[in-house]
Design a protein around this motif. Structure first.
Motif, PDB file in Angstrom:
ATOM      1  N   ILE A 110       0.847  -1.202   0.000  1.00  0.00           N
ATOM      2  CA  ILE A 110       0.000   0.000   0.000  1.00  0.00           C
ATOM      3  C   ILE A 110       0.879   1.249   0.000  1.00  0.00           C
ATOM      4  O   ILE A 110       2.096   1.170   0.157  1.00  0.00           O
ATOM      5  CB  ILE A 110      -0.936   0.027   1.245  1.00  0.00           C
ATOM      6  N   GLU A 111       0.233   2.401  -0.150  1.00  0.00           N
ATOM      7  CA  GLU A 111       0.960   3.683  -0.088  1.00  0.00           C
ATOM      8  C   GLU A 111       1.656   3.792   1.271  1.00  0.00           C
ATOM      9  O   GLU A 111       1.074   3.459   2.293  1.00  0.00           O
ATOM     10  CB  GLU A 111      -0.010   4.882  -0.190  1.00  0.00           C
ATOM     11  N   GLY A 112       2.888   4.267   1.234  1.00  0.00           N
ATOM     12  CA  GLY A 112       3.600   4.526   2.480  1.00  0.00           C
ATOM     13  C   GLY A 112       4.155   3.285   3.154  1.00  0.00           C
ATOM     14  O   GLY A 112       4.594   3.335   4.303  1.00  0.00           O
ATOM     15  N   LEU A 148       2.921   8.714 -19.458  1.00  0.00           N
ATOM     16  CA  LEU A 148       1.617   8.279 -18.924  1.00  0.00           C
ATOM     17  C   LEU A 148       1.411   8.689 -17.464  1.00  0.00           C
ATOM     18  O   LEU A 148       0.280   8.828 -17.013  1.00  0.00           O
ATOM     19  CB  LEU A 148       1.492   6.750 -19.009  1.00  0.00           C
ATOM     20  N   ARG A 149       2.500   8.857 -16.720  1.00  0.00           N
ATOM     21  CA  ARG A 149       2.381   9.113 -15.265  1.00  0.00           C
ATOM     22  C   ARG A 149       1.423  10.245 -14.900  1.00  0.00           C
ATOM     23  O   ARG A 149       0.556  10.060 -14.048  1.00  0.00           O
ATOM     24  CB  ARG A 149       3.757   9.375 -14.636  1.00  0.00           C
ATOM     25  N   PRO A 150       1.549  11.428 -15.552  1.00  0.00           N
ATOM     26  CA  PRO A 150       0.617  12.493 -15.159  1.00  0.00           C
ATOM     27  C   PRO A 150      -0.843  12.145 -15.449  1.00  0.00           C
ATOM     28  O   PRO A 150      -1.742  12.591 -14.723  1.00  0.00           O
ATOM     29  CB  PRO A 150       1.048  13.705 -15.995  1.00  0.00           C
ATOM     30  N   ASP A 200       9.598  -1.750  -8.668  1.00  0.00           N
ATOM     31  CA  ASP A 200       8.697  -1.112  -7.712  1.00  0.00           C
ATOM     32  C   ASP A 200       7.302  -1.158  -8.339  1.00  0.00           C
ATOM     33  O   ASP A 200       6.995  -0.347  -9.203  1.00  0.00           O
ATOM     34  CB  ASP A 200       9.170   0.343  -7.511  1.00  0.00           C
ATOM     35  N   ARG A 201       6.523  -2.160  -7.976  1.00  0.00           N
ATOM     36  CA  ARG A 201       5.179  -2.468  -8.480  1.00  0.00           C
ATOM     37  C   ARG A 201       5.218  -3.158  -9.836  1.00  0.00           C
ATOM     38  O   ARG A 201       6.108  -2.938 -10.652  1.00  0.00           O
ATOM     39  CB  ARG A 201       4.282  -1.227  -8.582  1.00  0.00           C
ATOM     40  N   TYR A 202       4.152  -3.959 -10.067  1.00  0.00           N
ATOM     41  CA  TYR A 202       3.974  -4.687 -11.337  1.00  0.00           C
ATOM     42  C   TYR A 202       2.514  -5.161 -11.372  1.00  0.00           C
ATOM     43  O   TYR A 202       1.631  -4.458 -10.823  1.00  0.00           O
ATOM     44  CB  TYR A 202       5.010  -5.841 -11.403  1.00  0.00           C
ATOM     45  N   ALA A 233      -0.169  -4.991  -8.521  1.00  0.00           N
ATOM     46  CA  ALA A 233      -0.745  -3.668  -8.202  1.00  0.00           C
ATOM     47  C   ALA A 233      -2.029  -3.454  -8.997  1.00  0.00           C
ATOM     48  O   ALA A 233      -3.020  -2.928  -8.475  1.00  0.00           O
ATOM     49  CB  ALA A 233       0.268  -2.562  -8.505  1.00  0.00           C
ATOM     50  N   THR A 234      -2.023  -3.904 -10.244  1.00  0.00           N
ATOM     51  CA  THR A 234      -3.233  -3.774 -11.068  1.00  0.00           C
ATOM     52  C   THR A 234      -4.355  -4.633 -10.494  1.00  0.00           C
ATOM     53  O   THR A 234      -5.517  -4.230 -10.436  1.00  0.00           O
ATOM     54  CB  THR A 234      -2.911  -4.188 -12.521  1.00  0.00           C
ATOM     55  N   ARG A 235      -3.988  -5.855 -10.054  1.00  0.00           N
ATOM     56  CA  ARG A 235      -5.009  -6.738  -9.461  1.00  0.00           C
ATOM     57  C   ARG A 235      -5.611  -6.087  -8.213  1.00  0.00           C
ATOM     58  O   ARG A 235      -6.821  -6.140  -7.989  1.00  0.00           O
ATOM     59  CB  ARG A 235      -4.378  -8.078  -9.087  1.00  0.00           C
ATOM     60  N   TYR A 286      -5.333  -2.661  -7.109  1.00  0.00           N
ATOM     61  CA  TYR A 286      -5.903  -1.305  -7.230  1.00  0.00           C
ATOM     62  C   TYR A 286      -7.062  -1.248  -8.232  1.00  0.00           C
ATOM     63  O   TYR A 286      -8.149  -0.783  -7.898  1.00  0.00           O
ATOM     64  CB  TYR A 286      -4.816  -0.296  -7.644  1.00  0.00           C
ATOM     65  N   GLN A 287      -6.800  -1.699  -9.484  1.00  0.00           N
ATOM     66  CA  GLN A 287      -7.867  -1.590 -10.482  1.00  0.00           C
ATOM     67  C   GLN A 287      -8.899  -2.712 -10.281  1.00  0.00           C
ATOM     68  O   GLN A 287     -10.093  -2.483 -10.440  1.00  0.00           O
ATOM     69  CB  GLN A 287      -7.291  -1.661 -11.916  1.00  0.00           C
ATOM     70  N   GLY A 288      -8.423  -3.897  -9.904  1.00  0.00           N
ATOM     71  CA  GLY A 288      -9.345  -5.014  -9.682  1.00  0.00           C
ATOM     72  C   GLY A 288     -10.136  -4.830  -8.393  1.00  0.00           C
ATOM     73  O   GLY A 288     -11.289  -4.382  -8.422  1.00  0.00           O
TER      74      GLY A 288
END
Ligand code: TYD
Length: 229
Positions: free
Chosen positions: A23-25, A61-63, A107-109, A112-114, A116-118
């Motif tokens: 998670i964040e932090g 893409l970041r912004p 750092d993430r892969y 993270a999609t599973r 956050y987006q899932g």
């Protein structure tokens, strides 16, 4: 599961593609830096990279992905952009490094999609998995999940963003409420239970040195064969 270490024709094969999630932090960035220094000290070539933004395309893409501009993004659009970032990253950075027998620390892969987006945005798991396999995104060899209660991690991340305006401008996910971050954590823990061979849960509470003392033995075990390469 398709893993990269299968390429190595050795008795003891190194786990060369390692991702960090949390998670964040949770302290991923610092723990990756410590891991890179640790590997280099042992003479193991390694490369640190990240998502989103591990390539020039990803930096563009970041912004869009992380901006706090209030501009509406459908969750599926967000998902497709993360997959686009990842595919470019895989082809341009990760696979060429692995071909050179360099250990990759990302750092993430895909987890993270599973998460956050899932789980957190609510996109069906089958949709996330079908798109992943359609695009051709492979799994890492090993994953370190830095586990922390969002009540501890989120204030840390918000503090960091306040101190650094550039990070604050990319604070779209930090702006989500605590229940969102709880769903992210739960999803990560469920993934770890589902893939116990690949995902290793590390308690991310305590000092950076204390956390790294939990990570170092894992990295050493996974990469010991890489010394022979
Ligand atoms: P970033 O500023 O790189 O920092 P950190 O990874 O240290 O939190 O933020 C990346 C953000 O992108 C993070 O909030 C999680 C989010 N994210 C997704 O939602 N899906 C993904 O597939 C990835 C890779 C990241």
């Amino acid at each position: 599961m398709l893993c990269y270490s299968g390429r190595f024709q050795r008795e003891s094969e190194p786990d060369v593609f390692i991702t960090f999630e949390g998670i964040e932090g949770a302290g991923k960035t610092l723990q990756i830096a410590l891991s890179e220094a640790h590997l280099k000290k042992r003479g193991i070539p390694c490369l640190t990279t990240r998502e989103p933004g591990g390539t020039d395309f990803g930096m563009a893409l970041r912004p869009i992905l992380l901006g706090t501009d209030g501009c509406r993004r459908e969750p599926v659009c967000e998902l497709l952009l993360y997959l686009a970032d990842r595919y470019q990253h895989l082809k341009e950075v990760i696979e060429p490094a692995l071909e050179r027998n360099v250990v990759v620390l990302s750092d993430r892969y895909q987890d993270a999609t599973r998460a956050y987006q899932g789980a957190a945005r609510g996109i069906a798991e089958t949709k996330v998995e079908n798109l992943r396999s359609l695009v051709g995104i492979t799994e890492p060899d090993k994953t370190i999940l830095l586990d922390l209660d969002p009540e501890e991690g989120l204030p840390r991340a918000l503090e960091r963003n306040e101190a650094c305006p550039a990070a604050g401008a990319e604070g779209r996910f930090e702006a989500e409420d605590l229940s969102f971050h709880r769903r992210v954590r739960e999803a990560y823990l469920k993934l770890a239970a589902r893939y116990p061979e690949r995902i290793h849960v590390v308690d991310a509470s305590g000092t950076p040195d204390a956390v790294f003392s939990r990570i170092a033995p894992l990295i050493d075990a996974w990469t010991s064969a890489a010394r022979l390469l």
